[in-house]
Scaffold this motif. Structure first.
Motif, PDB file in Angstrom:
ATOM      1  N   ALA A  45      62.323  49.899 -10.935  1.00 15.54           N
ATOM      2  CA  ALA A  45      63.268  48.794 -11.109  1.00 15.54           C
ATOM      3  C   ALA A  45      62.574  47.440 -11.137  1.00 15.54           C
ATOM      4  O   ALA A  45      63.009  46.530 -11.857  1.00 15.54           O
ATOM      5  CB  ALA A  45      64.310  48.828  -9.990  1.00 15.54           C
ATOM      6  N   THR A  48      61.671  45.850 -14.540  1.00 17.21           N
ATOM      7  CA  THR A  48      62.753  45.672 -15.517  1.00 17.21           C
ATOM      8  C   THR A  48      62.483  44.545 -16.504  1.00 17.21           C
ATOM      9  O   THR A  48      62.512  44.745 -17.730  1.00 17.21           O
ATOM     10  CB  THR A  48      64.096  45.430 -14.804  1.00 17.21           C
ATOM     11  OG1 THR A  48      64.393  46.562 -13.976  1.00 17.21           O
ATOM     12  CG2 THR A  48      65.210  45.239 -15.824  1.00 17.21           C
ATOM     13  N   PHE A  69      64.827  52.443 -22.062  1.00 16.16           N
ATOM     14  CA  PHE A  69      64.354  52.424 -20.675  1.00 16.16           C
ATOM     15  C   PHE A  69      65.393  52.992 -19.712  1.00 16.16           C
ATOM     16  O   PHE A  69      66.599  52.797 -19.898  1.00 16.16           O
ATOM     17  CB  PHE A  69      64.036  50.991 -20.235  1.00 16.16           C
ATOM     18  CG  PHE A  69      62.807  50.401 -20.867  1.00 16.16           C
ATOM     19  CD1 PHE A  69      62.921  49.417 -21.838  1.00 16.16           C
ATOM     20  CD2 PHE A  69      61.544  50.823 -20.498  1.00 16.16           C
ATOM     21  CE1 PHE A  69      61.789  48.871 -22.423  1.00 16.16           C
ATOM     22  CE2 PHE A  69      60.417  50.281 -21.068  1.00 16.16           C
ATOM     23  CZ  PHE A  69      60.538  49.306 -22.046  1.00 16.16           C
ATOM     24  N   PHE A  71      65.600  52.285 -15.830  1.00 19.79           N
ATOM     25  CA  PHE A  71      65.057  51.564 -14.682  1.00 19.79           C
ATOM     26  C   PHE A  71      65.818  51.976 -13.423  1.00 19.79           C
ATOM     27  O   PHE A  71      67.046  51.924 -13.392  1.00 19.79           O
ATOM     28  CB  PHE A  71      65.196  50.055 -14.865  1.00 19.79           C
ATOM     29  CG  PHE A  71      64.376  49.486 -15.989  1.00 19.79           C
ATOM     30  CD1 PHE A  71      64.979  48.988 -17.123  1.00 19.79           C
ATOM     31  CD2 PHE A  71      62.991  49.431 -15.890  1.00 19.79           C
ATOM     32  CE1 PHE A  71      64.228  48.452 -18.158  1.00 19.79           C
ATOM     33  CE2 PHE A  71      62.228  48.894 -16.902  1.00 19.79           C
ATOM     34  CZ  PHE A  71      62.844  48.411 -18.049  1.00 19.79           C
TER      35      PHE A  71
END
Length: 262
Positions: A45, A48, A69, A71
């Motif tokens: 995360a 990001t 993606f 995340f």
């Protein structure tokens, strides 16, 4: 029908329920050879903002490619991968979470350290509670957000607090660093232990309080192409892209530290 095929099918259905962020570009079915098609990247995360930018840069340099993606907290991503979730690249926020994937035989080769990150105390702008270090987080009435221990930012926080000899009871335990950061932004807690990069990305709302014990809890971020990648050529090209000098420049501008070998 193999057990792994069944796990992959189930995990694939689970991933469809996640919030997957695409960077744009051509909508491709991923069947093209080479570096074109869809590329699925599972990333911590805390990556990001930087990976979203790097994904757009990669798409611009590789027409016909779409980078998607996922995340989330690294431990959750590692579990999804070992359960068969379809992904091409994994970028984790700690060697421990990457080890989950390599021990399961799901990595194609040896992970490389991409960058490093360090903890700070995130506080509201102006530091209204006058927090100067970790000891202040244990003051009576202080409300603090931490990441859960199985998440890299939580494991790092545990190490830093132990190094400082500080014991505290958090007001909340979050499943990723963005969750802990959000608690400070919303005014639900007085402070949170998060990465330096996350506070820098929210500089309009938050301040960062540095503390010396963070040097004892630096997290390496490994990255690897996954063994069952559907787009292995694209995966290798993406890893090369983010590890390039240009990629490192984007990451360090956000507050990440270059790895020791760079």
């Amino acid at each position: 029908m193999t057990a792994r095929w069944i796990r992959a099918a189930l995990a694939g259905l689970a991933v469809l329920g996640l919030t997957l962020t695409g960077c744009g570009g051509a909508d491709d079915d991923g069947s093209r050879a080479g570096t074109g098609g869809t590329l699925t990247v599972f990333a911590a995360a805390s990556l990001t903002e930087t990976f979203t930018k790097l994904g757009k840069d990669y798409e611009a340099a590789h027409p016909g490619t779409r980078v998607v993606f996922n995340f989330a907290g690294s431990s959750a991503l590692a579990t999804q991968i070992t359960q068969g979730a379809p992904a091409d690249v994994f970028a984790a926020a700690s060697p421990a979470t990457m080890k989950t994937v390599t021990d399961a035989g799901d990595a194609d080769g040896t992970p490389a350290v991409l960058v490093r990150n360090q903890l700070v105390v995130a506080v509201p702008k102006g530091n209204p509670h006058q927090i100067g270090g970790l000891a202040d987080l244990a003051r009576p009435g202080a409300k603090v957000a931490l990441c859960a221990e199985q998440v890299p930012c939580g494991a790092a926080a545990k190490t830093a607090l132990a190094a400082a000899g500080v014991r505290l009871t958090p007001a909340t335990l979050e499943q990723d660093v963005k969750g802990a950061l959000a608690k400070v932004k919303l005014g639900e807690v007085d402070a949170a232990l998060v990465y330096r990069t996350d506070v820098r990305g929210a500089a309009a709302e938050l301040d960062a309080v540095e503390f010396p014990e963070s040097a004892r809890a630096v997290n390496d971020y490994p990255i690897v192409v996954l063994k069952h990648a559907g787009n292995p050529d694209g995966a290798r090209a993406f890893v090369d892209h983010v590890r390039s000098d240009a990629g490192l420049a984007v990451l360090t501008a956000a507050g990440f530290q270059a790895p020791p070998n760079r």
